[in-house]
Design an enzyme around this catalytic site. Sequence first.
Site, short mmCIF file in Angstrom:
data_model
loop_
_atom_site.label_atom_id
_atom_site.label_comp_id
_atom_site.label_asym_id
_atom_site.label_seq_id
_atom_site.Cartn_x
_atom_site.Cartn_y
_atom_site.Cartn_z
N GLU A 426 60.97 18.42 73.59
CA GLU A 426 59.92 19.52 73.33
C GLU A 426 58.40 18.96 73.13
OE1 GLU A 426 60.67 22.49 73.83
OE2 GLU A 426 63.17 22.18 73.41
C1 LIG Z 1 68.30 14.52 74.95
C2 LIG Z 1 67.36 15.32 75.75
C3 LIG Z 1 67.33 16.55 75.79
C4 LIG Z 1 66.39 17.16 76.64
N1 LIG Z 1 66.27 18.77 76.76
C5 LIG Z 1 65.73 19.18 77.66
C6 LIG Z 1 65.73 20.69 77.72
O1 LIG Z 1 66.54 21.36 77.35
N2 LIG Z 1 64.90 21.15 78.71
C7 LIG Z 1 63.94 20.44 79.37
O2 LIG Z 1 63.31 20.98 80.13
N3 LIG Z 1 63.61 19.11 78.92
C8 LIG Z 1 64.41 18.52 78.19
N4 LIG Z 1 64.29 17.08 78.12
C9 LIG Z 1 63.34 16.51 78.71
C10 LIG Z 1 62.27 16.05 77.39
O3 LIG Z 1 61.34 17.41 77.24
C11 LIG Z 1 61.28 15.10 78.32
O4 LIG Z 1 62.05 13.85 78.35
C12 LIG Z 1 60.03 14.86 77.52
O5 LIG Z 1 59.26 16.02 77.66
C13 LIG Z 1 59.24 13.67 78.15
O6 LIG Z 1 59.16 13.66 79.55
P1 LIG Z 1 59.72 12.09 80.33
O7 LIG Z 1 60.92 11.96 79.99
O8 LIG Z 1 59.60 12.66 81.60
O9 LIG Z 1 58.53 11.19 79.94
P2 LIG Z 1 57.21 11.16 80.55
O10 LIG Z 1 56.56 12.36 80.60
O11 LIG Z 1 57.35 10.09 81.69
O12 LIG Z 1 56.40 10.38 79.21
C14 LIG Z 1 56.71 8.74 79.12
C15 LIG Z 1 55.61 8.52 78.24
O13 LIG Z 1 54.21 8.77 78.55
C16 LIG Z 1 53.72 9.48 77.73
N5 LIG Z 1 52.73 10.34 78.22
C17 LIG Z 1 52.96 11.07 79.63
N6 LIG Z 1 52.07 11.90 79.61
C18 LIG Z 1 51.14 11.70 78.61
C19 LIG Z 1 49.75 12.28 78.59
N7 LIG Z 1 49.23 13.36 79.42
N8 LIG Z 1 49.25 12.03 77.49
C20 LIG Z 1 49.81 11.19 76.83
N9 LIG Z 1 50.83 10.50 76.88
C21 LIG Z 1 51.69 10.83 77.86
C22 LIG Z 1 54.57 10.16 76.97
O14 LIG Z 1 54.06 10.73 75.42
C23 LIG Z 1 55.71 9.11 76.75
O15 LIG Z 1 55.37 8.21 75.67
C24 LIG Z 1 65.24 16.74 77.12
C25 LIG Z 1 65.39 15.09 77.02
C26 LIG Z 1 66.21 14.48 76.40
C27 LIG Z 1 66.20 12.86 76.40
#
Ligand SMILES: Cc1cc2nc3c(=O)[nH]c(=O)nc-3n(C[C@H](O)[C@H](O)[C@H](O)COP(=O)(O)OP(=O)(O)OC[C@H]3O[C@@H](n4cnc5c(N)ncnc54)[C@H](O)[C@@H]3O)c2cc1C
Length: 570
Positions: A426
């Site tokens: 989220e």
């Molecule tokens: C168990 C689980 C359930 C989930 N459920 C859902 C779901 O139901 N529906 C859905 O759509 N998604 C879901 N997700 C996805 C989840 O919302 C994302 O994993 C999350 O938004 C982070 O995206 P990412 O994993 O690609 O990390 P990335 O976007 O690659 O981020 C990696 C790091 O970089 C930082 N970062 C990236 N961009 C910025 C920025 N602009 N400013 C500052 N820091 C930044 C982040 O804070 C983080 O520390 C789920 C994930 C998990 C693991």
Amino acid sequence: MAQPRADHSPVSDYLFLFTEWLGFDIVDRATNGEMSGSDAAEVIAAAIDFADSVLAPLQQIGDREGARLVDGSVRLPEGFSHAYQAFIDAGWVTAVAPASAGGDGLPGAVCAGLSEVWNASNAAFALCWLLTSGQIHALDAFGSKQLRERYLARLVSGDWTGTMDLTEPGAGTDLGSIRTTATPMADGTWSITGEKIFITWGDHDIAENIVHLVLARTPDAPDGTKGLSLFVAPRILVNDDGSLGARNRITTVAIEKKLGIHGSPTCALSYEGATGYLVGDLNQGLAGMFVMMNSARAGMGFQATGISDRALHDAAQYASQRIQGRVIERADNAPIADHPDVRRLLLSMASKVFAMRALGVLVGDLLDGDGDVLGELFVPIFKGWATEDAISVTSDAIQVFGGMGYIEETGVAQHFRDARIMSIYEGTTAIQSNDLVGRKVLRDGGANVNALLQRVAGTVAEIRSFGDPVAQRTADRLERAMGAARSATNNMLSFATRPRDTYAVSVPYLMMLGTLAGGWMHGLAVVAVLKHENLTAEDEGRLTLADFYGAHHLPRVFALAETVASGEVG
Ligand SMILES: Cc1cc2nc3c(=O)[nH]c(=O)nc-3n(C[C@H](O)[C@H](O)[C@H](O)COP(=O)(O)OP(=O)(O)OC[C@H]3O[C@@H](n4cnc5c(N)ncnc54)[C@H](O)[C@@H]3O)c2cc1C
């Protein structure tokens, strides 16, 4: 000397929060007299009974067995299906759906309490309900008449469950990178193609249909988030008469092995020309999804409260029974709960849990109002701060158990593993802090934060009217913390033209406001308690928690304010 009790139930806190804490009955006000705070506390008590008997026994089973992918379909752990049927039969999905959507429309403050209860008993299970509730709000706000008739009613009854499908392999935090496409078809539907990953409860076998709310890009749409549209895509297509038809072209490609919430299936879904229906206007998908995201972000704060409370409960129970080492100034065989440091851990956890619970009630109540700025300000703070603090609360629970905390058999490690995801999904804490600082602090020159600080100042003045030493200490500490928060806000505003400085310290800034808000929650409790003519043991307990929070947690505000002043280092 007040001690967090092993048998402590949140019901007494909710009764206090609903009826006394703000000086009036918030449930009575929210329902125009149709329901009182004590009625609402009874609803919470009934939910706890249900959760204890039906959901909690499945919590460790869900962790051990986990969801499995068998022949392309997800199978949930033993008992989940039966529990879900009991959950909808008892009306717990309908209870929190807005009246405009055909639900019972319980006030937000009560929904906050219910959410805590479901998450405390079984967070993996609760996620299904949490997402379905969020989707109900989104479709209620943006769904066409047809979508409302065909889908909303079945979600509100709990017959079908809902998901949110945003994330893709190349689009996590950055939704502007979403590549899933939606192509218009001659019959007015849309053909959706793309890969969605990490979809919570994206596939399962406990309800007859799953309604996906999907962000996708239509042909010739602008780049970035301005080109995203929102679609409903059911797992099984729905005929005109409402009956179920053929499987939609959505395949479950995989489910993730993960650190915690094993009972919640996290699915990779492949959309291969799946039929979808537009929700709201073209290219305005984020507006609809934002309703769901806002609800889910507040939901994460409630989840943090629930898992933290469960960890506290388990730790307090263990500490009241385990005997180890001679306890300073206590009789032989005193339990470890009496060691000053174990007591510190328990009070630390309990004072944070109360702060989270109270802020959850306030956020729930504020979000009932139309676009209350304080509610909007608090959503990212509550989500970010409560989920980060839940990691430390659940870690402290392991500490109380000693080595047994690290051993899976006691179950306390599960709370820590389950809690770890909450500050990631989220929107990570960084994303909450970007939202807070970018949209809710810099944009209005700090006006909303100043309005919040004014409210805290009003509480400080009230606390000062009591001679009680805890009141005096609480007022002094809150006043100092407010000063630090004010100067940190001024520093933030002074960084306005140096965005790297702003965003290098936006998370510490969020945590600072969250910690201060926690102190305010306790301050309000001090006022409500000291209005009593004679203090009960429970009142003394609330004062101890406020005093402890002021001594141990509120000082973090100064440290964080100092960090904020530093901007980006190097
Ligand atoms: C168990 C689980 C359930 C989930 N459920 C859902 C779901 O139901 N529906 C859905 O759509 N998604 C879901 N997700 C996805 C989840 O919302 C994302 O994993 C999350 O938004 C982070 O995206 P990412 O994993 O690609 O990390 P990335 O976007 O690659 O981020 C990696 C790091 O970089 C930082 N970062 C990236 N961009 C910025 C920025 N602009 N400013 C500052 N820091 C930044 C982040 O804070 C983080 O520390 C789920 C994930 C998990 C693991």
